[in-house]
Design an enzyme around this catalytic site. Sequence first.
Site, PDB file in Angstrom:
ATOM      1  N   ASP A 460       0.844  -1.187   0.000  1.00 52.74           N
ATOM      2  CA  ASP A 460       0.000   0.000   0.000  1.00 52.74           C
ATOM      3  C   ASP A 460       0.887   1.248   0.000  1.00 52.74           C
ATOM      4  O   ASP A 460       2.018   1.212   0.495  1.00 52.74           O
ATOM      5  CB  ASP A 460      -0.904  -0.017   1.229  1.00 52.74           C
ATOM      6  N   ASP A 674      -1.611  -0.396   5.700  1.00 51.45           N
ATOM      7  CA  ASP A 674      -1.824   0.407   6.895  1.00 51.45           C
ATOM      8  C   ASP A 674      -3.136   1.156   6.717  1.00 51.45           C
ATOM      9  O   ASP A 674      -3.200   2.129   5.981  1.00 51.45           O
ATOM     10  CB  ASP A 674      -0.675   1.397   7.095  1.00 51.45           C
TER      11      ASP A 674
END
Length: 797
Positions: A460, A674
């Site tokens: 990510d 996250d």
Amino acid sequence: MEGRKRESGEEQACLLRFDISGMHCAACSSRIERVVGRMEDVSRVSVNLATARAVVRGKAGSNGEVLRQAVMDRVAMLGFTASPSAEEDAAARYHAACDEALKDKQKRIRRLLPMLAFTLPLLVLSMGHMAGMPLPAWLDPHASPRAFMLAQLALTLPVLWLGRHFYKEGLSALVRRSPTMDSLVAVGTGAAFLYSLATTVHGLLGQDPAVQAMNLYYESAAVLLTMIEFGQFLETAARHKAGDAMGALLRLTPETALRLNSPEGEAAAPPVEIALQEVAEGDVLLVLPGARIPVDGTVLSGQSAVDLSLLTGESMPVPVSPGDSVTAGSVNGEGSLTMRAEAVGQDTRLARIIRLVREAQGSKAPIARMADRVSFYFVPAVMALALLAALAWLVFSSEPVSTPFTVFVAVLVMACPCAMGLATPMSVMVGTGRGAQLGVLIKNGTALEQAGRIQVLAVDKTGTLTTGKPVLTGMTLLEDAPLSDTDALTLVAALEARSEHPLAQALTRAAQERACPACPVEDVEVTPGLGISGRVSHAGQDWHVAVGNAAFMERRSISLPEAVRTQLRVQAEAGQTPLLLVVRTAGSTDEHWRLTAILALADALRPESASVVARLRQMGIRVVMLSGDNARTAQAVARDAGIEEVVADLLPADKAEYIRSLQSKGLIVGMVGDGINDAPALALAHVGMAVGSGVDVSAEAGDIVLMRGGMEAVLTALALSRATMRNIRENLGWAFGYNLLGLPVAAGLLHAFGGPMLSPMLAGTAMALSSFSVVSNALRLRFFSLQGGKGVTVSQS
């Protein structure tokens, strides 16, 4: 992957944990697994030899209390004891385990020292004359054979009595038709003793005593028992060291705290020192310079810097001031702090970490299945081999009867199922413990094994490759905007305060810096990955407000002028994330949204991201960046990070679908994320790595939690996994190689071609030290570290 994602029905099944006592080798744990696993209401069972614990999952609808008692009864039938694992706090459990280990060590020393005291003179007596050591005439086997035999018998009997637990447990297991390593020892040493006893009786009765005195095996029985006891003593001490990581975590918590107020809130001056267990939520505590923070909470007054290095592996102290959160186990710096306790006891972050480590150390890696299957059949197979080898020498050779007997005893005591059973769980225990010390929480053995096999790593962007702390770099009011820039930011911040997304936090911080007032908000609707909308009351006017990306506006049928699209494109190519603000007056007859402002946010790349990506590629791992951001912004960040493959404009479901598409090609896929948007992809990946600073749902979805955050922790997790799997393969290679090479030699293979015959004493000594060798090799993982420079290097020395 499927093994980790359970159906809802299975999740409702009862999960029972037991402490198992009486296990001595892999044959024991394999037997329990096999028998309990065949019970009607049991769907899965795992028994860990290294931790002496069992986890039993019942079938959906099974009665937990009934099943618990049934499992305990079935284990008792096998000759072991199963007791429900107590749910006391980790510290109490650890200290109890330490006390138990100390008692076991003391008990073994009390047995071992007298055994050595009798065995060493016996060894000198029986073998000394062969090495030219003179014996007094009254003990010389030629001059006084009867005294020679009786002296050996007298020295052997105390050793057998001190080692009687081998016979008690080994023969009992043999009677139950579930032989263990103790059974091999009992049969081998028992046969040596009984043969020698019969020879002694013949010699005492006058049947050529001088000849009979030279055919004794008392020393073999005594030396074998003593060396095996010594080997188990070394193994127990080494296994206790494997828990050092857990002990280090538990020692982070102080035993006392300084309370400034009573639980009822009444002031208490001066501070009162209380036991940690007495700290209650809401208590105001004083933390002195250099002291450890006792519980999780919020700083009320004072400024300092806290050291989290032993908790997360982060080397630099973190500054704290009023309003900041502090974590139990961290070390306060030079300033005094007053804090409010918010999470105490088993609810602190440190307690959760300890629980995760404990569960991981008790889990099994898939690679252990082969060793478990072999161990189940190993002891009966060795007994059969010993008997067949002895019969072969007796029938097909002209050797004296002592040769088949020596072969029988040597094969029995040479075999070591313990080394096979400890090869995997010891490495998993030490590896997961070391990971916790480095800020990498590995939840189970499967994740530890899979992480080392990852071929594609999906990463990510926000909070993983970048710092996760974007800032508002600019806001452009569009033509005919109905609001000022301050009013526009006020409406945006009022909405975004209801979101935990890093971009939302950046906008609320910007509003606070500009002293924008708080506003009432209603009808908030969050569309993950796109934007947020709601009704905001400001300056006596109600506004319908929507903030999000271009796709969010298109969903609402809001057309964007070409000039706006051009500005969005320019900002994205500069690595910024553009958001659009649209408003309309509540209660107005005009239902059209009005484009009001473009907000530009930027999230800096983490300093280590580019170097870590390069090192991951050196490890042969393909790195792909997944982002919900627009393609141009994502490409700009990827270019700086050195990532060639980028997939942008993804919704949470799209990220999960992309992971699934990679898996359909047969690739082992890892995901690092996250934030709540990453939870579906983290759960679907073979190995999900959640950055610990992310929201709780993300950490729950991950197989590995990176407490330190950032890409360096990813590199640590992957390198630790590879080092641990290499260590397991070394252990398995030694365990299987030792038995595959040692058993033929013990069976007389070398002697058949004119070579020497393996002495049972040497065979027993090798067996006793084999488990110790496996445990010692696993302990090298305690020194695992990442060293900078030329790629990934692992120190295990």
